[in-house]
Design an enzyme around this catalytic site. Structure first.
Site, PDB file in Angstrom:
ATOM      1  N   LEU A 176     -29.566 -19.613   4.546  1.00  0.00           N
ATOM      2  CA  LEU A 176     -30.865 -20.278   4.639  1.00  0.00           C
ATOM      3  C   LEU A 176     -30.700 -21.700   5.168  1.00  0.00           C
ATOM      4  O   LEU A 176     -29.595 -22.259   5.120  1.00  0.00           O
ATOM      5  CB  LEU A 176     -31.531 -20.281   3.263  1.00  0.00           C
ATOM      6  CG  LEU A 176     -31.740 -18.887   2.639  1.00  0.00           C
ATOM      7  CD1 LEU A 176     -32.255 -19.003   1.216  1.00  0.00           C
ATOM      8  CD2 LEU A 176     -32.680 -18.053   3.482  1.00  0.00           C
ATOM      9  N   PRO A 177     -31.765 -22.326   5.653  1.00  0.00           N
ATOM     10  CA  PRO A 177     -31.622 -23.645   6.271  1.00  0.00           C
ATOM     11  C   PRO A 177     -31.226 -24.761   5.314  1.00  0.00           C
ATOM     12  O   PRO A 177     -30.357 -25.578   5.642  1.00  0.00           O
ATOM     13  CB  PRO A 177     -33.009 -23.905   6.871  1.00  0.00           C
ATOM     14  CG  PRO A 177     -33.623 -22.560   7.028  1.00  0.00           C
ATOM     15  CD  PRO A 177     -33.102 -21.745   5.887  1.00  0.00           C
ATOM     16  N   THR A 233     -25.422 -24.651   3.613  1.00  0.00           N
ATOM     17  CA  THR A 233     -24.944 -25.986   3.263  1.00  0.00           C
ATOM     18  C   THR A 233     -26.013 -26.611   2.376  1.00  0.00           C
ATOM     19  O   THR A 233     -27.022 -27.128   2.847  1.00  0.00           O
ATOM     20  CB  THR A 233     -24.698 -26.848   4.505  1.00  0.00           C
ATOM     21  OG1 THR A 233     -23.702 -26.211   5.315  1.00  0.00           O
ATOM     22  CG2 THR A 233     -24.183 -28.237   4.108  1.00  0.00           C
ATOM     23  N   LYS A 237     -18.041 -28.979   1.672  1.00  0.00           N
ATOM     24  CA  LYS A 237     -18.706 -28.799   2.971  1.00  0.00           C
ATOM     25  C   LYS A 237     -19.413 -30.079   3.401  1.00  0.00           C
ATOM     26  O   LYS A 237     -19.398 -30.447   4.590  1.00  0.00           O
ATOM     27  CB  LYS A 237     -19.702 -27.651   2.899  1.00  0.00           C
ATOM     28  CG  LYS A 237     -20.420 -27.366   4.228  1.00  0.00           C
ATOM     29  CD  LYS A 237     -19.429 -26.971   5.325  1.00  0.00           C
ATOM     30  CE  LYS A 237     -20.073 -26.909   6.711  1.00  0.00           C
ATOM     31  NZ  LYS A 237     -21.213 -25.990   6.805  1.00  0.00           N
ATOM     32  N   LYS A 274     -29.413 -33.359   8.808  1.00  0.00           N
ATOM     33  CA  LYS A 274     -29.615 -32.958   7.418  1.00  0.00           C
ATOM     34  C   LYS A 274     -28.318 -33.092   6.629  1.00  0.00           C
ATOM     35  O   LYS A 274     -28.304 -33.630   5.511  1.00  0.00           O
ATOM     36  CB  LYS A 274     -30.138 -31.520   7.377  1.00  0.00           C
ATOM     37  CG  LYS A 274     -30.417 -30.987   5.975  1.00  0.00           C
ATOM     38  CD  LYS A 274     -29.282 -30.126   5.418  1.00  0.00           C
ATOM     39  CE  LYS A 274     -29.111 -28.845   6.189  1.00  0.00           C
ATOM     40  NZ  LYS A 274     -28.075 -27.963   5.552  1.00  0.00           N
TER      41      LYS A 274
END
Length: 306
Positions: A66-67, A107, A182, A251
């Protein structure tokens, strides 16, 4: 007994992961709000489903691609503070069965991972945060890398699926640790793109070709993922088609800044890089390839028309 896998989010990354698992003879079911994404997955051997309930009724492991962190939380726990009548039919917490393993490749943030894991644990559902690197090509080829936050026993049960979909896996700690690693990795990648652009620009002005400069750097101690992969594949040839966008990297840079602030850390270099990425909004849209950040350093050398 064959493990049945579901993938939620069949975009550039999730679609590639689903197709890779299907090639490894796992029964794979895929869910995405986009009909086009479901159709593309079906052509790669994935069985598309039209609802979360249908997906979760048939699988042993579900992979999330997912974003953002907020999408993970909403999918798993529902919309906070709402009493929507159909919420129980759209959230994993309610629909998931005991024994299900959730592998989140988004992430995200360590706080979100720990919050979701704690809630799912009350239903006997296990959670692994395993954000990935390697882009769409890595997902499609099964060569991407993972940094993993999980309990040892849960990780052991999920390992056959993780091995099939990735080239390398590093277990860095308990739940949330994968996302910490990450975020740190992407903070470095954001730095390296800019610092390598500056080095290449300096060398070019001094009469050394970018290709030869990179060859020398990659044989020395200054090499990085930017010099070894990003510049040869997407910058020097001006392809700018890595599959990872400016918006996604902005982001991730923001996640690093937020984590440092939450920890009370003063990181001057990271702060300077974050400012450069933020200022780049003036000339580089979120939809552009993240490697295009180098054009801010030297538009003549790295620009599309150069």
């Amino acid at each position: 007994m064959t493990t049945t896998v579901g993938v939620i989010g069949l975009g550039n990354m999730g679609g590639g992961m689903a197709a890779t698992l299907a090639r490894h003879d796992f029964p794979v079911f895929g869910f995405d709000l986009s009909q086009a994404a479901r159709d593309k997955a079906a052509a790669a051997g994935v069985t598309p489903v039209s609802s979360l309930a249908e997906l979760l009724d048939t699988i042993d492991i579900v992979i999330l691609s997912l974003p953002k962190a907020e999408h993970v939380e909403q999918l798993c726990l529902g919309k906070e503070g709402t009493q929507e009548e159909n919420q129980d039919t759209t959230r994993l917490l309610t629909l998931g069965k005991p024994g299900l393993i959730v592998i989140d490749t988004t992430t995200s943030t360590p706080e979100t991972s720990r919050k979701v894991a704690a809630a799912l644990a009350t239903r006997g559902i296990d959670f692994i945060d395993a954000p990935v690197s390697g882009g769409p090509k890595g997902a499609a080829s099964g060569s991407m890398s993972m940094v993993i936050g999980a309990e040892e026993e849960v990780l052991a049960r999920a390992m056959p699926v993780l091995e099939a979909m990735s080239g390398s896996r590093v277990h860095v700690g308990g739940c949330g640790a994968g996302n910490v690693a990450k975020i740190a990795n992407n903070m470095l990648a954001a730095c390296h793109l800019i610092s390598t652009a500056e080095a290449v620009s300096m060398a070019a002005r001094a009469g050394v070709s970018p290709e030869k400069l990179l060859e020398g750097v990659n044989a020395g101690s200054g090499r990085s993922g930017a010099s070894q992969v990003m510049f040869p594949n997407w910058v020097i040839n001006k392809a700018y088609d890595s599959g990872f966008t400016m918006g996604l990297m902005r982001k991730d840079v923001g996640l690093a800044s937020d984590l440092a602030a939450a920890l009370g850390l003063e990181l001057p270099l990271a702060n300077a890089v974050a400012q450069l990425w933020d200022e780049s909004r003036a000339s580089l849209d979120d939809s552009e390839d993240f490697c295009a950040i180098v054009q801010r350093t030297d538009s003549t050398l790295f620009g599309h028309g150069a």
